[in-house]
Design an enzyme around this catalytic site. Structure first.
Site, PDB file in Angstrom:
ATOM      1  N   LYS A   1      -8.462  11.556  25.012  1.00 25.56           N
ATOM      2  CA  LYS A   1      -7.012  11.521  24.876  1.00 25.56           C
ATOM      3  C   LYS A   1      -6.657  10.884  23.539  1.00 25.56           C
ATOM      4  CE  LYS A   1      -2.732  10.033  27.005  1.00 25.56           C
ATOM      5  NZ  LYS A   1      -2.081   9.400  28.155  1.00 25.56           N
TER       6      LYS A   1
ATOM      7  N   ARG B   1       7.937  11.241  26.236  1.00 32.29           N
ATOM      8  CA  ARG B   1       8.531   9.899  26.271  1.00 32.29           C
ATOM      9  C   ARG B   1       9.961   9.967  26.825  1.00 32.29           C
ATOM     10  NH1 ARG B   1       5.013   7.301  22.091  1.00 32.29           N
ATOM     11  NH2 ARG B   1       3.029   7.978  22.957  1.00 32.29           N
TER      12      ARG B   1
ATOM     13  N   GLU C   1     -16.611   9.763  24.572  1.00 31.45           N
ATOM     14  CA  GLU C   1     -15.800   9.299  25.705  1.00 31.45           C
ATOM     15  C   GLU C   1     -16.041  10.189  26.938  1.00 31.45           C
ATOM     16  OE1 GLU C   1     -13.814   6.819  26.308  1.00 31.45           O
ATOM     17  OE2 GLU C   1     -12.832   6.104  24.474  1.00 31.45           O
TER      18      GLU C   1
ATOM     19  N   TYR D   1       2.976  22.944  31.236  1.00 33.69           N
ATOM     20  CA  TYR D   1       4.331  23.043  31.791  1.00 33.69           C
ATOM     21  C   TYR D   1       4.743  24.494  31.974  1.00 33.69           C
ATOM     22  CZ  TYR D   1       4.237  18.163  30.465  1.00 33.69           C
ATOM     23  OH  TYR D   1       3.878  16.838  30.357  1.00 33.69           O
TER      24      TYR D   1
ATOM     25  N   LYS E   1      -6.961  16.108  25.470  1.00 36.90           N
ATOM     26  CA  LYS E   1      -5.508  16.100  25.385  1.00 36.90           C
ATOM     27  C   LYS E   1      -5.064  15.539  24.047  1.00 36.90           C
ATOM     28  CE  LYS E   1      -1.687  13.805  27.631  1.00 36.90           C
ATOM     29  NZ  LYS E   1      -1.292  12.790  28.559  1.00 36.90           N
TER      30      LYS E   1
ATOM     31  N   ARG F   1       0.063   3.709  20.671  1.00 37.25           N
ATOM     32  CA  ARG F   1      -1.053   3.401  21.582  1.00 37.25           C
ATOM     33  C   ARG F   1      -2.391   3.481  20.849  1.00 37.25           C
ATOM     34  NH1 ARG F   1       1.973   3.778  26.180  1.00 37.25           N
ATOM     35  NH2 ARG F   1       3.244   5.640  26.560  1.00 37.25           N
TER      36      ARG F   1
ATOM     37  N   SER G   1       3.591  18.027  26.121  1.00 38.36           N
ATOM     38  CA  SER G   1       5.034  18.250  25.981  1.00 38.36           C
ATOM     39  C   SER G   1       5.430  18.812  24.620  1.00 38.36           C
ATOM     40  CB  SER G   1       5.774  16.939  26.244  1.00 38.36           C
ATOM     41  OG  SER G   1       5.338  15.918  25.358  1.00 38.36           O
TER      42      SER G   1
HETATM   43  C1  PBG Z   1       0.607   8.324  29.461  1.00 45.53           C
HETATM   44  C2  PBG Z   1       0.755   9.781  29.330  1.00 45.53           C
HETATM   45  C3  PBG Z   1       1.302  10.450  28.259  1.00 45.53           C
HETATM   46  C4  PBG Z   1       1.240  11.788  28.554  1.00 45.53           C
HETATM   47  C5  PBG Z   1       0.671  11.918  29.796  1.00 45.53           C
HETATM   48  N1  PBG Z   1       0.353  10.660  30.269  1.00 45.53           N
HETATM   49  C6  PBG Z   1       1.945   9.944  27.043  1.00 45.53           C
HETATM   50  C7  PBG Z   1       1.273   9.000  26.174  1.00 45.53           C
HETATM   51  O1  PBG Z   1       0.079   8.739  26.282  1.00 45.53           O
HETATM   52  O2  PBG Z   1       1.967   8.462  25.326  1.00 45.53           O
HETATM   53  C8  PBG Z   1       1.743  12.859  27.666  1.00 45.53           C
HETATM   54  C9  PBG Z   1       1.906  14.185  28.277  1.00 45.53           C
HETATM   55  C10 PBG Z   1       2.724  15.100  27.489  1.00 45.53           C
HETATM   56  O3  PBG Z   1       3.109  14.822  26.328  1.00 45.53           O
HETATM   57  O4  PBG Z   1       3.021  16.175  28.022  1.00 45.53           O
HETATM   58  N2  PBG Z   1       0.006   7.949  30.625  1.00 45.53           N
END
Ligand code: PBG
Length: 328
Positions: free
Chosen positions: A202, A212, A239, A319, A254, A223, A280
């Site tokens: 990730k 967000r 990982e 989505y 991701k 992060r 997203s």
């Molecule tokens: C955090 C989380 C995020 C997403 C899924 N779980 C955002 C992040 O890590 O800042 C993002 C998913 C998306 O953008 O569709 N637990």
């Protein structure tokens, strides 16, 4: 004449492209509804679904609209429903994530009898929706995300979600050792049947922007001390291999489309199913361009999902899952 000396091709790849039936018969990849997981948001206190402006077509669900979408997802034979909860009250340790009456646990408990085993339910196991600082873990005195203290909270959160009825837990917090910690907690409490989807590779990505808004995130900053640096591919493989060793049932990459090299490398390096999350921002880019008439929405949805499968993902979190299913 110069043209007379041109050698005629004897190898003609176009032969197999001459008709739709020929193209279909030699197609190397395909997408089925069963390959797709649909992420959904459920927000505490809503009576009606509320649109998310940066993700046109995606909503924050009320409990009632969530049940309807779960029924549609089951009818469309999707491979899973990924649940994210948005609580009314947040605090520094994300207590609402542990409370059986917290929104995410309540949603799992409501849905499980509705869908039974026809639609796998995947609870998001991360604290960012529940903490007032918006980080994925708890903080130490200096304000840093405290890895090992967070593992203890994740272990409790895992039990709450397992008891609520989750089939799988989506560990999206990127804490070191989270898979082993959650596996140990589940097995110790008699939940050996509940599986782990590890968000292994990730990345600290700008493509999460619209998410967000979707989860009313409180995050200030980024992060980067726990998610992977986008410059690194091998680290995503490392990982994933670590998580497989800790007992992950599925590993995930991701975002998806900007990380297809990582998807392919991870697929070649582990022996568990690989998922990739079309996040997203990837959704929003396609929707925005399609709204302007700049590209053909259905064609691009299918092509994007196919490309993720072609790269090696067994599963795609998207989505678009319900929009794509009837096109497949
Ligand atoms: C955090 C989380 C995020 C997403 C899924 N779980 C955002 C992040 O890590 O800042 C993002 C998913 C998306 O953008 O569709 N637990």
């Amino acid at each position: 004449m110069f043209e007379d000396q041109l050698p005629l091709p004897t190898k003609r790849p176009r032969r197999l492209r001459g008709s739709a039936s020929l193209r279909d018969s030699v197609a190397e990849s395909q997408v089925t509804p069963q390959n797709l997981w649909l992420p959904v948001f459920v927000r505490e206190g809503l009576t009606d679904a509320r649109p998310i402006s940066s993700m046109p077509g995606v909503v924050q669900h009320s409990m009632e609209s969530l049940c309807k979408v779960a029924e549609s997802a089951a009818a469309a034979k999707l491979g899973g429903l990924m649940l994210f909860g948005i609580p009314e009250h947040k605090d520094s340790i994300g207590s609402a994530a542990l409370n059986p009456q917290g929104i995410l646990n309540r949603a799992l408990a409501e849905l499980r009898p509705v869908v039974g085993d026809d639609l796998p339910l995947i609870g998001d196991l991360c604290l960012d929706e529940f903490t007032d600082h918006g980080h994925c873990g708890v903080l130490d005195a200096a304000g840093n995300v405290a890895n090992d203290d967070t593992l203890k909270v994740y272990a409790q959160m895992a039990l709450a979600q397992a008891e609520a009825g989750a089939h799988l837990l989506g560990l999206s917090g990127m804490m070191d050792g989270q898979v082993a910690a959650v596996r140990h907690a589940l097995d110790g409490a008699g939940h050996a049947e509940v599986g782990i989807v590890a968000y292994s590779a990730k990345y600290a990505s700008g493509f999460y922007g619209p998410f967000r808004e979707a989860v009313n995130s409180s995050l200030v900053g980024d992060r980067r001390t726990y998610q992977i640096d986008p410059r690194n591919g091998l680290e995503g493989v490392r990982e994933s291999v670590l998580d497989e060793g800790e007992g992950a049932d599925v590993v995930m990459v991701k975002p998806a489309m900007s990380y297809l090299d990582v998807v392919a490398a991870v697929r070649a390096s582990v022996r568990v199913p690989v998922a990739a999350y079309q996040v997203s921002g990837e959704y929003a880019m396609i929707q925005a361009a399609a709204e302007r008439g700049w590209l053909n929405r259905e064609q691009v949805i299918l092509e994007s999902l196919l490309s993720i499968r072609r790269a090696g993902a067994n599963l795609v979190a998207t989505y678009f899952a319900l929009d794509a299913a009837p096109l497949l």
